[in-house]
Enzyme design. Sequence first.
Site, PDB file in Angstrom:
ATOM      1  N   ASP A 120      -4.627   1.300  -2.089  1.00 21.00           N
ATOM      2  CA  ASP A 120      -5.212  -0.003  -1.756  1.00 21.00           C
ATOM      3  C   ASP A 120      -5.323  -0.873  -3.000  1.00 21.00           C
ATOM      4  OD1 ASP A 120      -5.459   0.548   0.909  1.00 21.00           O
ATOM      5  OD2 ASP A 120      -7.637   0.828   0.905  1.00 21.00           O
ATOM      6  N   GLU A 126      -5.799   7.090  -0.988  1.00 14.60           N
ATOM      7  CA  GLU A 126      -5.816   5.847  -0.199  1.00 14.60           C
ATOM      8  C   GLU A 126      -6.465   4.714  -0.991  1.00 14.60           C
ATOM      9  OE1 GLU A 126      -4.093   5.379   2.456  1.00 14.60           O
ATOM     10  OE2 GLU A 126      -3.556   7.495   2.468  1.00 14.60           O
ATOM     11  N   HIS A 141       0.838  -1.202   0.000  1.00 12.69           N
ATOM     12  CA  HIS A 141       0.000   0.000   0.000  1.00 12.69           C
ATOM     13  C   HIS A 141       0.878   1.260   0.000  1.00 12.69           C
ATOM     14  CE1 HIS A 141      -3.282   2.720   1.417  1.00 12.69           C
ATOM     15  NE2 HIS A 141      -2.267   3.291   2.062  1.00 12.69           N
ATOM     16  N   GLU A 142       1.908   1.265   0.852  1.00 12.42           N
ATOM     17  CA  GLU A 142       2.807   2.434   0.912  1.00 12.42           C
ATOM     18  C   GLU A 142       3.524   2.629  -0.425  1.00 12.42           C
ATOM     19  OE1 GLU A 142       2.753   4.512   3.361  1.00 12.42           O
ATOM     20  OE2 GLU A 142       1.371   3.226   4.462  1.00 12.42           O
ATOM     21  N   HIS A 186       1.396   4.414  -2.925  1.00 11.10           N
ATOM     22  CA  HIS A 186       1.424   5.882  -2.873  1.00 11.10           C
ATOM     23  C   HIS A 186       2.566   6.416  -3.731  1.00 11.10           C
ATOM     24  CE1 HIS A 186      -1.698   6.711  -0.051  1.00 11.10           C
ATOM     25  NE2 HIS A 186      -1.183   5.955   0.899  1.00 11.10           N
TER      26      HIS A 186
HETATM   27 ZN    ZN Z   1      -2.038   5.248   2.674  1.00 15.01          ZN
END
Ligand code: ZN
Length: 414
Positions: free
Chosen positions: A360, A356, A278-279, A282
């Site tokens: 995801d 976000e 997930h990071e 980004h």
């Molecule tokens: Zn996040």
Amino acid sequence: MSPVLWVTAALLALRLGGELWLGALNRREVRRHAGRPPAAVGAIMDEATYRRAAAYTLVRSRFGALTEVYGTLVLVLALASGVLPWLFIHLTAWGAPGTTWSQALFILAALGLLAIPALPFEWWETFRIEARFGFNQMTPRLWLMDKLKGAGLAVAIGFPLLWALLSLVRWVGAAWWLWGFALLFAFQLLMIVLYPKLILPLFNKLTPLPAGELRDRLMTLGERTGFRAKAIEVIDGSKRSGHSNAYFTGFGRFRRIVLFDTLIAQLHTDELEAVLAHEIGHYRRGHIPKMIAVSAALQFAGFAAVAWLAASPWFNTAFGFPAGALAPAFLLFALLSGVVTFWFSPVLNFFSRKHEYEADAFARGAVGGAAGLVAALRKLAQKNLTNLTPHPWFSAFFYSHPTLVERERALTKA
Ligand SMILES: [Zn+2]
């Protein structure tokens, strides 16, 4: 009373009213669900944990409302009592007339003075509220050391920076604010690189993630997703709080991944892999440069506002300062800009939530399914006593992340 003060008072009252009203709406929503959690929540938390999360939310929200009222009163008192102009006259009398260092000192002293009334509230939050729900790990000594180090850093970094910003008028004249913006922006980019190396170690211990299955899995994930981190490090967040987190810092070849030890303790390897994916999402979706660009645009507007206010005699004089003095305009802007930017938070949070969802979706693709991330997010919600049923207006306004129910819905959708 001058019209400037009326407008300021109205803006302060509007923000406080908005905060209190949204907080009250949210508490009513939490109480409404407390007896019988909605079905979607049942899969995430058992009823005992849900009730505990509701209690934690209510206690913090009530305390937050009290803190906001108190903070507004302190600010009004500081602005109305004349203590700030008094401080300005006395501190700037120290140096030769118009010296920049005494003006920089004035801003730091005023901000320092205004931070003191909040200290008992911060203490109460850590040692009463967080402690009561089993999160606090700080000793009073560590708390005090943190405050002292923070104040030391504010002086060590803030003083030269303010001195340079205030000197720009003398160096480049009317275009000072363009240069000021450029200076601050360059400084912030530098801090992204230096912060984990120079400042974070003053507060926390960072250790390389030891070799083993977890490290291998995370490094492989990084290579597979085109994110070659310089290092994976573990930070001792457990020294202060039981809350868990993951983040990565830096850009270009300086990037590094930092995992909280609390996160590693709470999650399995599969789940940690999904959180890191997930990071990385980004990063791969370009969220970091986007956020930097947005914050740069806001700061540009901020500098333009300070330049305009400093050049407008009615602004400084309304608060008892000499017309045209730059340092008071800076300070007043720092103290009051929040009454305007507060109303932008739903817009910024809307984009943050969009990011976000994108991260995801990236994570789901990168680890081949949603199961790991869903399991991780559920555990984190349980451990952190996250409020799963905020009022929709409250979450729209304040939430940088979608609620877990919303994230799961998006993750399990084809
Ligand atoms: Zn996040």
